[in-house]
Enzyme design. Structure first.
Site, PDB file in Angstrom:
ATOM      1  N   GLY A  82      36.680  74.935 -25.884  1.00 55.78           N
ATOM      2  CA  GLY A  82      35.611  74.885 -24.891  1.00 55.78           C
ATOM      3  C   GLY A  82      35.614  76.115 -23.997  1.00 55.78           C
ATOM      4  O   GLY A  82      34.563  76.721 -23.738  1.00 55.78           O
ATOM      5  N   HIS A  83      36.797  76.496 -23.513  1.00 56.74           N
ATOM      6  CA  HIS A  83      36.898  77.710 -22.699  1.00 56.74           C
ATOM      7  C   HIS A  83      36.484  78.946 -23.502  1.00 56.74           C
ATOM      8  O   HIS A  83      35.792  79.834 -22.993  1.00 56.74           O
ATOM      9  CB  HIS A  83      38.340  77.912 -22.218  1.00 56.74           C
ATOM     10  CG  HIS A  83      38.843  76.869 -21.289  1.00 56.74           C
ATOM     11  ND1 HIS A  83      39.797  75.954 -21.648  1.00 56.74           N
ATOM     12  CD2 HIS A  83      38.531  76.583 -19.992  1.00 56.74           C
ATOM     13  CE1 HIS A  83      40.063  75.160 -20.628  1.00 56.74           C
ATOM     14  NE2 HIS A  83      39.308  75.513 -19.612  1.00 56.74           N
ATOM     15  N   GLY A  85      43.246  77.815 -16.883  1.00 59.39           N
ATOM     16  CA  GLY A  85      44.170  78.034 -17.981  1.00 59.39           C
ATOM     17  C   GLY A  85      44.282  76.843 -18.903  1.00 59.39           C
ATOM     18  O   GLY A  85      43.416  75.978 -18.937  1.00 59.39           O
ATOM     19  N   ARG A  90      43.292  68.393 -20.084  1.00 60.55           N
ATOM     20  CA  ARG A  90      44.046  67.158 -19.836  1.00 60.55           C
ATOM     21  C   ARG A  90      44.187  66.288 -21.082  1.00 60.55           C
ATOM     22  O   ARG A  90      44.964  65.334 -21.088  1.00 60.55           O
ATOM     23  CB  ARG A  90      43.405  66.374 -18.693  1.00 60.55           C
ATOM     24  CG  ARG A  90      43.602  67.022 -17.321  1.00 60.55           C
ATOM     25  CD  ARG A  90      43.109  66.133 -16.191  1.00 60.55           C
ATOM     26  NE  ARG A  90      43.518  66.630 -14.893  1.00 60.55           N
ATOM     27  CZ  ARG A  90      42.794  67.428 -14.114  1.00 60.55           C
ATOM     28  NH1 ARG A  90      41.612  67.831 -14.539  1.00 60.55           N
ATOM     29  NH2 ARG A  90      43.251  67.825 -12.936  1.00 60.55           N
ATOM     30  N   MET A  94      36.273  68.278 -25.157  1.00 65.73           N
ATOM     31  CA  MET A  94      37.494  69.065 -25.036  1.00 65.73           C
ATOM     32  C   MET A  94      37.873  69.222 -23.571  1.00 65.73           C
ATOM     33  O   MET A  94      37.025  69.471 -22.719  1.00 65.73           O
ATOM     34  CB  MET A  94      37.322  70.434 -25.687  1.00 65.73           C
ATOM     35  CG  MET A  94      37.257  70.375 -27.186  1.00 65.73           C
ATOM     36  SD  MET A  94      37.331  72.021 -27.932  1.00 65.73           S
ATOM     37  CE  MET A  94      37.316  71.580 -29.665  1.00 65.73           C
TER      38      MET A  94
END
Length: 285
Positions: A35-36, A30, A190, A187
């Protein structure tokens, strides 16, 4: 998009989806960023249906790590995935993944040694265990992971090969190139921990890596190039540099001089935030 939180419902839905074609899985924790979403787009282009998992896996966090602080924003993430045309969001609670009495752990030797495996004991056991469970839960034809966590990808491929996994087969575990901010920083969820001042300083990480790679390509000894990179990171406010190493990109064995498959791996902390990155050494970045 259907949001599913119970394993029984997930299994019923994935059986139905397989009748309509191939199924891709994108595992995440999550706090989604571009990037995800790039992984999701790669999966959408390759498969008829896409399952994205969001699960902050407690077994890959050490006792003094950021499990409680790790960003959780399920509603926002769900909206982003809806916009990307994801078929299923698999968002289980910890008790659904690790029910009472759970007692099994997967440990992958070799590629898990050193780098983040050395700094975070037990981390890759937690990664391998949860990813194996996700593969068994979803039974995807293919899966997509970001190359920023290069060692993680190597661990997952080794696990799939050693356990003879067929959902997905090892050749269908795809690495997707690192997505970077305009200033080059990889990216990461964190990155949200960084203060504005730290975020500006963090751009020194990819810059120092590129400078070290340029030095290596110009013939500088590895020890000299890595020492120079450490000095530049320290001057930018990184303390400590957990590791800065040259390793073979496939075996992850440490190398003393760069070759065609060599990568530069770095982990460094700025404030309380630990950032990781890796770059190919054989080609200019």
């Amino acid at each position: 998009m259907r949001i599913i939180t119970r394993l029984a419902d997930l299994r019923e839905e994935t059986v139905r989806l397989r009748h309509h074609g191939t199924l891709a899985l994108v595992p995440t924790m999550g706090a989604l960023h571009e990037g995800h979403l790039t992984l999701v787009r790669e999966a959408r282009a390759a498969a008829a249906s896409v399952v994205v998992s969001i699960f902050v896996n407690p077994r890959q966090f050490g006792p003094n790590e950021d499990l409680d602080a790790y960003p959780r924003q399920l509603e926002r993430d769900a909206q982003a995935l809806q916009g990307e045309g994801v078929t299923v969001l698999w968002a289980p609670e910890p008790g659904e993944v690790y029910p009472p009495g759970y007692a099994t752990n997967i440990s992958v030797a070799g590629v898990s040694s050193g780098l983040c495996g050395g700094d975070r004991p037990g981390h890759f056991d937690g990664v391998a265990t949860v990813v194996c469970k996700l593969f068994n839960q979803v039974r995807p034809d293919m899966a997509f992971f970001g190359e920023k966590d290069w060692q993680q990808l190597a661990v997952i491929r080794r696990m799939a090969r050693d356990l003879d996994l067929t959902f997905p087969p090892v050749e269908a575990i795809h690495g997707v190139a690192i997505v970077r901010e305009a200033d080059g920083l990889a990216m990461s969820s964190r990155n949200a921990y960084l203060s504005p001042v730290q975020r500006t300083a963090a751009a020194a990480l990819p810059r120092a890596m590129r400078e070290a790679i340029s030095a290596l390509q110009s013939g500088s000894p590895a020890a000299e190039a890595l020492a120079g990179m450490r000095s530049r990171l320290a001057a930018a406010g990184f303390d400590p540099v957990d590791y800065a190493e040259l390793r073979d990109g496939e075996s992850l064995q440490e190398v003393e001089r760069p070759g065609p498959a060599t990568r530069l791996f770095v982990a460094a902390r700025i404030g309380t935030t630990r950032l990781i990155d890796n770059m190919a050494v054989g080609a200019r970045q």
